[in-house]
Design a protein around this motif. Structure first.
Motif, PDB file in Angstrom:
ATOM      1  N   TRP A   1       0.947  -1.232  -0.099  1.00 43.99           N
ATOM      2  CA  TRP A   1      -0.159   0.030  -0.047  1.00 43.99           C
ATOM      3  C   TRP A   1       0.860   1.095  -0.213  1.00 43.99           C
ATOM      4  O   TRP A   1       0.461   2.400  -0.847  1.00 43.99           O
ATOM      5  CB  TRP A   1      -0.936   0.018   1.278  1.00 43.99           C
ATOM      6  CG  TRP A   1      -2.210  -0.853   1.069  1.00 43.99           C
ATOM      7  CD1 TRP A   1      -2.372  -2.038   1.774  1.00 43.99           C
ATOM      8  CD2 TRP A   1      -3.061  -1.061  -0.085  1.00 43.99           C
ATOM      9  NE1 TRP A   1      -3.135  -2.843   1.534  1.00 43.99           N
ATOM     10  CE2 TRP A   1      -3.884  -2.213   0.381  1.00 43.99           C
ATOM     11  CE3 TRP A   1      -3.365  -0.369  -0.834  1.00 43.99           C
ATOM     12  CZ2 TRP A   1      -5.011  -2.444  -0.392  1.00 43.99           C
ATOM     13  CZ3 TRP A   1      -4.550  -0.743  -1.791  1.00 43.99           C
ATOM     14  CH2 TRP A   1      -5.272  -1.724  -1.425  1.00 43.99           C
ATOM     15  N   VAL A   2       1.991   1.218   0.724  1.00 46.87           N
ATOM     16  CA  VAL A   2       2.983   2.195   0.728  1.00 46.87           C
ATOM     17  C   VAL A   2       3.359   2.657  -0.591  1.00 46.87           C
ATOM     18  O   VAL A   2       3.587   3.832  -1.045  1.00 46.87           O
ATOM     19  CB  VAL A   2       3.984   1.998   1.691  1.00 46.87           C
ATOM     20  CG1 VAL A   2       5.118   3.200   1.375  1.00 46.87           C
ATOM     21  CG2 VAL A   2       3.234   2.174   3.118  1.00 46.87           C
ATOM     22  N   CYS A   3       3.738   1.468  -1.345  1.00 45.04           N
ATOM     23  CA  CYS A   3       4.451   1.745  -2.908  1.00 45.04           C
ATOM     24  C   CYS A   3       3.331   2.126  -3.894  1.00 45.04           C
ATOM     25  O   CYS A   3       3.607   3.105  -4.535  1.00 45.04           O
ATOM     26  CB  CYS A   3       5.052   0.465  -3.212  1.00 45.04           C
ATOM     27  SG  CYS A   3       6.447  -0.084  -2.382  1.00 45.04           S
ATOM     28  N   VAL A   4       2.167   1.761  -3.516  1.00 48.18           N
ATOM     29  CA  VAL A   4       1.173   2.172  -4.510  1.00 48.18           C
ATOM     30  C   VAL A   4       0.640   3.636  -4.058  1.00 48.18           C
ATOM     31  O   VAL A   4       0.585   4.401  -4.955  1.00 48.18           O
ATOM     32  CB  VAL A   4      -0.370   1.475  -4.151  1.00 48.18           C
ATOM     33  CG1 VAL A   4      -1.177   1.971  -4.987  1.00 48.18           C
ATOM     34  CG2 VAL A   4       0.045  -0.207  -4.753  1.00 48.18           C
ATOM     35  N   ALA A   5       0.714   4.084  -2.988  1.00 49.98           N
ATOM     36  CA  ALA A   5       0.717   5.655  -2.610  1.00 49.98           C
ATOM     37  C   ALA A   5       1.742   6.588  -3.017  1.00 49.98           C
ATOM     38  O   ALA A   5       1.399   7.395  -3.507  1.00 49.98           O
ATOM     39  CB  ALA A   5       0.492   5.537  -0.872  1.00 49.98           C
TER      40      ALA A   5
ATOM     41  N   VAL B   1      -5.247  14.999 -22.612  1.00 52.06           N
ATOM     42  CA  VAL B   1      -4.627  14.138 -21.940  1.00 52.06           C
ATOM     43  C   VAL B   1      -3.332  13.526 -22.391  1.00 52.06           C
ATOM     44  O   VAL B   1      -3.213  13.127 -23.537  1.00 52.06           O
ATOM     45  CB  VAL B   1      -5.582  12.940 -21.577  1.00 52.06           C
ATOM     46  CG1 VAL B   1      -4.815  11.820 -20.716  1.00 52.06           C
ATOM     47  CG2 VAL B   1      -6.976  13.445 -20.905  1.00 52.06           C
ATOM     48  N   ALA B   2      -2.309  13.676 -21.688  1.00 51.96           N
ATOM     49  CA  ALA B   2      -0.933  13.208 -21.867  1.00 51.96           C
ATOM     50  C   ALA B   2      -0.345  12.421 -21.047  1.00 51.96           C
ATOM     51  O   ALA B   2      -0.346  12.567 -19.921  1.00 51.96           O
ATOM     52  CB  ALA B   2      -0.013  14.505 -22.240  1.00 51.96           C
ATOM     53  N   PHE B   3       0.197  11.008 -21.323  1.00 54.81           N
ATOM     54  CA  PHE B   3       0.894  10.113 -20.541  1.00 54.81           C
ATOM     55  C   PHE B   3       2.179  10.009 -20.761  1.00 54.81           C
ATOM     56  O   PHE B   3       2.518   9.570 -21.787  1.00 54.81           O
ATOM     57  CB  PHE B   3      -0.188   9.091 -20.610  1.00 54.81           C
ATOM     58  CG  PHE B   3       0.486   7.798 -19.509  1.00 54.81           C
ATOM     59  CD1 PHE B   3       0.272   7.655 -18.171  1.00 54.81           C
ATOM     60  CD2 PHE B   3       1.140   6.587 -20.152  1.00 54.81           C
ATOM     61  CE1 PHE B   3       0.743   6.758 -17.264  1.00 54.81           C
ATOM     62  CE2 PHE B   3       1.583   5.520 -19.461  1.00 54.81           C
ATOM     63  CZ  PHE B   3       1.342   5.721 -17.996  1.00 54.81           C
ATOM     64  N   SER B   4       3.115   9.933 -19.946  1.00 55.42           N
ATOM     65  CA  SER B   4       4.573   9.714 -20.136  1.00 55.42           C
ATOM     66  C   SER B   4       4.931   8.333 -19.444  1.00 55.42           C
ATOM     67  O   SER B   4       4.796   8.206 -18.271  1.00 55.42           O
ATOM     68  CB  SER B   4       5.247  10.840 -19.446  1.00 55.42           C
ATOM     69  OG  SER B   4       6.623  10.334 -19.634  1.00 55.42           O
ATOM     70  N   LEU B   5       4.997   7.368 -20.546  1.00 58.00           N
ATOM     71  CA  LEU B   5       5.502   6.069 -20.088  1.00 58.00           C
ATOM     72  C   LEU B   5       6.786   5.915 -19.214  1.00 58.00           C
ATOM     73  O   LEU B   5       6.840   5.155 -18.297  1.00 58.00           O
ATOM     74  CB  LEU B   5       5.567   4.901 -21.096  1.00 58.00           C
ATOM     75  CG  LEU B   5       5.613   3.768 -20.955  1.00 58.00           C
ATOM     76  CD1 LEU B   5       4.798   2.881 -19.867  1.00 58.00           C
ATOM     77  CD2 LEU B   5       5.598   2.808 -22.122  1.00 58.00           C
ATOM     78  N   ASP B   6       7.902   6.666 -19.768  1.00 58.93           N
ATOM     79  CA  ASP B   6       9.232   6.726 -19.220  1.00 58.93           C
ATOM     80  C   ASP B   6       9.058   7.307 -17.743  1.00 58.93           C
ATOM     81  O   ASP B   6       9.575   6.856 -17.064  1.00 58.93           O
ATOM     82  CB  ASP B   6       9.956   7.582 -20.123  1.00 58.93           C
ATOM     83  CG  ASP B   6      10.473   7.056 -21.444  1.00 58.93           C
ATOM     84  OD1 ASP B   6      10.129   5.671 -21.682  1.00 58.93           O
ATOM     85  OD2 ASP B   6      10.649   7.784 -22.321  1.00 58.93           O
ATOM     86  N   LYS B   7       8.220   8.461 -17.697  1.00 64.08           N
ATOM     87  CA  LYS B   7       8.164   8.812 -16.231  1.00 64.08           C
ATOM     88  C   LYS B   7       7.421   7.937 -15.366  1.00 64.08           C
ATOM     89  O   LYS B   7       7.830   7.736 -13.976  1.00 64.08           O
ATOM     90  CB  LYS B   7       7.653  10.167 -16.373  1.00 64.08           C
ATOM     91  CG  LYS B   7       8.601  11.284 -16.886  1.00 64.08           C
ATOM     92  CD  LYS B   7       7.832  12.847 -16.910  1.00 64.08           C
ATOM     93  CE  LYS B   7       8.779  13.683 -17.554  1.00 64.08           C
ATOM     94  NZ  LYS B   7       7.971  15.012 -17.395  1.00 64.08           N
TER      95      LYS B   7
ATOM     96  N   VAL C   1      10.693   3.769  -8.425  1.00 68.59           N
ATOM     97  CA  VAL C   1      11.019   4.433  -6.970  1.00 68.59           C
ATOM     98  C   VAL C   1      10.226   3.601  -5.949  1.00 68.59           C
ATOM     99  O   VAL C   1      10.913   3.501  -4.854  1.00 68.59           O
ATOM    100  CB  VAL C   1      10.798   5.951  -7.227  1.00 68.59           C
ATOM    101  CG1 VAL C   1      10.826   6.499  -5.766  1.00 68.59           C
ATOM    102  CG2 VAL C   1      11.676   6.652  -8.176  1.00 68.59           C
ATOM    103  N   ALA C   2       9.167   3.293  -6.555  1.00 72.02           N
ATOM    104  CA  ALA C   2       8.117   2.419  -5.423  1.00 72.02           C
ATOM    105  C   ALA C   2       8.785   1.274  -5.207  1.00 72.02           C
ATOM    106  O   ALA C   2       9.007   0.652  -4.078  1.00 72.02           O
ATOM    107  CB  ALA C   2       6.898   2.554  -6.165  1.00 72.02           C
TER     108      ALA C   2
END
Length: 351
Positions: free
Chosen positions: A272-276, A303-309, A316-317
């Motif tokens: 849950w912390v990682c999802v958060a 709407v713009a979605f960046s797969l790399d980011k 990071v999670a």
């Protein structure tokens, strides 16, 4: 089993229908061997090494670590190294360290599990090889101990290893002492007598002063005794049965239950912390403009979605999850238990 310690020597001899000056006949020995079997412990095939190894990974915390290592390995495989030739090597270092810790933990666990087999071998080594037995009116000076049956009349002398659980019928010396620390934990040799000292059929081992137990030794003195229990019916045999039952138990120990509960709770919390953490950074990889005249409704065409980011913040999670998991906990616990068992064995607290 007949409670020989609760009866007089005459009653015990009468129960086994044996004359102490003659012993059992060969025909009677064969008859009783069919009934009681040989005087030896049961032999079971050892647990295969591959099964012992797999058992070390049947743990909630270890499974969580394996999952984290798998995800880290997949991300490292997909990561672009760029111009740095060592970047890919550094990416694989984290999952490699986790796998190395789990392998070391499994190795220590297998070594600890093998202690049970070593304990059974130690019990077998404590058994005597031969015994002095009266058969058909003659004293057989070196009869293999596995040939003994209940009712056999044996002679015990200083330095002998007791071949089975025997009831003393007559002492040839003023004092008879037995070394039975491996069985009862008594630090000094104890005195034995031929008199019935325990009226109850159910009494502790230390109270059975007229009984000498298989695998123990005669510290001093000599006596005549009649075998009343052989093989798995002896006290040493009962210990072996308990060891095997404990090794085959499906129920986990209280410590393992607590560790599994801790691992499950920790896994849920980390998830849950990682999802958060990933969702908190949604503005970095997902953006849009609102519709004219509305403060909330998005304009789907913007709407713009960046797969790399999105992948970056997923890494990071995952890094946070790997950092939050105590990779060394299973190895530390297993090592501490193994070292504690070894210390107890060195002090002869366990076999």
């Amino acid at each position: 089993m007949y409670p020989a310690w609760a009866h007089t020597a005459e009653e015990v001899l009468q129960n086994f229908d044996v004359d102490p000056r003659h012993g059992l006949s060969n025909a009677e020995v064969e008859k009783r061997r069919e009934q009681y079997g040989y005087n030896e412990f049961e032999h079971e095939p050892p647990v295969p090494l591959w099964r012992l190894v797999l058992q070390q990974f049947d743990d909630t915390l270890v499974k969580v670590l394996l999952l984290a290592a798998g995800i880290s390995f997949a991300l490292a495989w997909l990561e672009e190294s760029g111009d740095d030739p060592n970047a890919r090597l550094r990416a694989f270092m984290e999952p490699g360290v986790i796998v190395l810790i789990l392998v070391l933990n499994a190795a220590v666990g297998v070594w600890q599990e093998s202690n049970a087999e070593s304990a059974l071998e130690a019990l077998k080594e404590m058994s005597a090889d031969t015994a002095k037995v009266w058969r058909d009116g003659a004293l057989v000076s070196a009869l293999p101990c596995r040939e003994l049956v209940p009712g056999d009349v044996v002679e015990l002398h200083t330095g002998d290893r007791v071949p089975a659980d025997v009831r003393l019928t007559r002492l040839h010396t003023a004092v008879l002492r037995a070394e039975q620390s491996a069985l009862t934990g008594e630090s000094v040799a104890v005195c034995k007598s031929a008199a019935a000292v325990c009226e109850s059929a159910d009494c502790e081992l230390q109270a059975k002063e007229c009984v000498m137990f298989g695998g123990t030794g005669v510290a001093s003195g000599s006596a005549t005794a009649v075998v009343h229990a052989t093989g798995m019916s002896t006290e040493m045999g009962l210990i072996q049965r308990q060891i095997r039952e404990a090794a085959a138990e499906d129920s986990d120990t209280p410590l393992k239950q607590m560790l599994d509960s801790f691992g499950e709770s920790l896994a849920r919390l980390i998830l849950w912390v990682c999802v958060a953490v990933w969702l908190i950074n949604w503005r970095h990889f997902l953006s849009w403009e609102t519709r004219p005249g509305s403060a909330f409704l998005p304009d789907w065409s913007t709407v713009a979605f960046s797969l790399d980011k999105a992948t970056f913040y997923f890494k990071v999670a995952v890094a946070l999850a790997v950092a939050a998991i105590p990779e060394g906990l299973p190895a530390v616990i297993t090592t501490c238990l193994a070292l504690g068992t070894r210390k107890m064995a060195q002090r002869r607290a366990i076999v």
